[in-house]
Scaffold this motif. Structure first.
Motif, PDB file in Angstrom:
ATOM      1  N   UNK A   1       0.867  -1.166   0.000  1.00 46.93           N
ATOM      2  CA  UNK A   1       0.000   0.000   0.000  1.00 46.93           C
ATOM      3  C   UNK A   1       0.907   1.220   0.000  1.00 46.93           C
ATOM      4  N   UNK A   2       0.732   2.094  -0.985  1.00 49.54           N
ATOM      5  CA  UNK A   2       1.519   3.326  -1.039  1.00 49.54           C
ATOM      6  C   UNK A   2       0.581   4.516  -0.896  1.00 49.54           C
ATOM      7  N   UNK A   3       1.139   5.617  -0.454  1.00 42.96           N
ATOM      8  CA  UNK A   3       0.326   6.808  -0.235  1.00 42.96           C
ATOM      9  C   UNK A   3       0.949   8.037  -0.886  1.00 42.96           C
ATOM     10  N   UNK A   4       1.750   7.838  -1.935  1.00 36.98           N
ATOM     11  CA  UNK A   4       2.414   8.967  -2.576  1.00 36.98           C
ATOM     12  C   UNK A   4       1.436   9.822  -3.380  1.00 36.98           C
TER      13      UNK A   4
ATOM     14  N   UNK B   1      -7.087   2.216   6.113  1.00 34.33           N
ATOM     15  CA  UNK B   1      -7.792   1.079   6.701  1.00 34.33           C
ATOM     16  C   UNK B   1      -8.614   0.331   5.641  1.00 34.33           C
ATOM     17  N   UNK B   2      -9.281   1.062   4.770  1.00 35.02           N
ATOM     18  CA  UNK B   2     -10.060   0.429   3.692  1.00 35.02           C
ATOM     19  C   UNK B   2      -9.126  -0.334   2.753  1.00 35.02           C
ATOM     20  N   UNK B   3      -7.975   0.241   2.450  1.00 33.59           N
ATOM     21  CA  UNK B   3      -6.998  -0.445   1.596  1.00 33.59           C
ATOM     22  C   UNK B   3      -6.511  -1.730   2.260  1.00 33.59           C
ATOM     23  N   UNK B   4      -6.292  -1.696   3.569  1.00 31.56           N
ATOM     24  CA  UNK B   4      -5.849  -2.893   4.286  1.00 31.56           C
ATOM     25  C   UNK B   4      -6.918  -3.985   4.253  1.00 31.56           C
ATOM     26  N   UNK B   5      -8.194  -3.609   4.393  1.00 30.12           N
ATOM     27  CA  UNK B   5      -9.279  -4.596   4.304  1.00 30.12           C
ATOM     28  C   UNK B   5      -9.316  -5.226   2.910  1.00 30.12           C
ATOM     29  N   UNK B   6      -9.106  -4.416   1.884  1.00 28.99           N
ATOM     30  CA  UNK B   6      -9.107  -4.943   0.517  1.00 28.99           C
ATOM     31  C   UNK B   6      -7.902  -5.846   0.281  1.00 28.99           C
ATOM     32  N   UNK B   7      -6.772  -5.548   0.920  1.00 25.24           N
ATOM     33  CA  UNK B   7      -5.606  -6.424   0.812  1.00 25.24           C
ATOM     34  C   UNK B   7      -5.962  -7.815   1.319  1.00 25.24           C
ATOM     35  N   UNK B   8      -6.645  -7.868   2.453  1.00 22.88           N
ATOM     36  CA  UNK B   8      -7.058  -9.163   3.010  1.00 22.88           C
ATOM     37  C   UNK B   8      -8.079  -9.845   2.105  1.00 22.88           C
TER      38      UNK B   8
ATOM     39  N   UNK C   1      -7.915   5.006  -5.460  1.00 24.46           N
ATOM     40  CA  UNK C   1      -8.993   5.876  -4.990  1.00 24.46           C
ATOM     41  C   UNK C   1      -9.604   5.398  -3.671  1.00 24.46           C
ATOM     42  N   UNK C   2      -8.766   4.845  -2.802  1.00 26.25           N
ATOM     43  CA  UNK C   2      -9.225   4.450  -1.476  1.00 26.25           C
ATOM     44  C   UNK C   2      -9.478   5.691  -0.629  1.00 26.25           C
ATOM     45  N   UNK C   3     -10.514   5.668   0.223  1.00 25.85           N
ATOM     46  CA  UNK C   3     -10.770   6.817   1.093  1.00 25.85           C
ATOM     47  C   UNK C   3      -9.768   6.924   2.248  1.00 25.85           C
ATOM     48  N   UNK C   4      -9.196   5.765   2.662  1.00 29.96           N
ATOM     49  CA  UNK C   4      -8.249   5.764   3.775  1.00 29.96           C
ATOM     50  C   UNK C   4      -7.450   4.462   3.758  1.00 29.96           C
TER      51      UNK C   4
ATOM     52  N   UNK D   1     -16.276   7.324  -2.806  1.00 33.14           N
ATOM     53  CA  UNK D   1     -16.258   7.388  -4.264  1.00 33.14           C
ATOM     54  C   UNK D   1     -15.891   6.021  -4.846  1.00 33.14           C
ATOM     55  N   UNK D   2     -16.183   5.866  -6.134  1.00 33.42           N
ATOM     56  CA  UNK D   2     -15.792   4.629  -6.820  1.00 33.42           C
ATOM     57  C   UNK D   2     -14.283   4.473  -6.796  1.00 33.42           C
ATOM     58  N   UNK D   3     -13.859   3.252  -6.631  1.00 28.14           N
ATOM     59  CA  UNK D   3     -12.442   2.931  -6.761  1.00 28.14           C
ATOM     60  C   UNK D   3     -12.211   2.395  -8.164  1.00 28.14           C
ATOM     61  N   UNK D   4     -10.960   2.312  -8.553  1.00 23.64           N
ATOM     62  CA  UNK D   4     -10.577   1.775  -9.850  1.00 23.64           C
ATOM     63  C   UNK D   4      -9.716   0.538  -9.612  1.00 23.64           C
TER      64      UNK D   4
END
Length: 154
Positions: free
Chosen positions: A7-10, A130-137, A125-128, A101-104
């Motif tokens: 997960x990157x946040x650049x 934590x949501x990205x971490x849930x999607x990783x799982x 286009x993750x909102x935060x 919002x919609x993610x891609x």
């Protein structure tokens, strides 16, 4: 079989995952393009696609209703934005219950040999975080189920 995620946040929050599958690229592509196949692997362990529909063409929509052990029935849907058989599938991604919002999502399938494929997922286009971490799982669990399905016929 290798599995990497990052997960990157650049430039916004981006999830990148890679999975090496011992299956031909076309077979992995077919697992994404066919609803019956998708129902066999989509969602992490304990999740089942209860209902779904896909119109697998650019501009076509998909919707998957998933029974989960923790959240009950949840639904995700979107539109296919790019398809280049057998190497690329891109689509929008939005949970029905979410105000975000919609993610891609972009799936690249790279042929590493006639019988092996590298699956690369990029979701943006993750909102935060934590949501990205849930999607990783979620994706990781899905790919755990996809691997033996795609590799079974090799």
């Amino acid at each position: 079989m290798s599995n990497t995620s990052r997960i990157s946040e650049e430039d916004g929050i981006v999830l990148e995952m890679s999975r090496h599958l011992k299956a031909p690229r076309q077979r992995v592509f077919d697992a994404w393009s066919n609803l019956d196949a998708l129902k066999q692997w989509f969602g992490p362990e304990g999740c089942v696609v209860a209902e779904g529909r896909i119109d697998f063409q650019v501009g076509g929509n998909y919707r998957l209703e998933v029974e989960t052990p923790d959240s009950g029935r949840v639904a995700v849907g979107g539109t296919y934005t790019e398809i280049d058989q057998p190497g690329l599938i891109a689509f929008t991604w939005k949970w029905d219950h979410s105000q975000d919002e919609e993610m891609q999502v972009r799936i690249d399938l790279l042929e590493t040999s006639e019988t092996e494929t590298e699956l690369r997922l990029t979701q943006t286009n993750f909102p935060d975080r934590e949501t990205a971490e849930h999607h990783t799982q979620g994706w990781g669990g899905s790919f755990d189920k996809l691997a033996p399905l795609a590799e079974a016929s090799t």
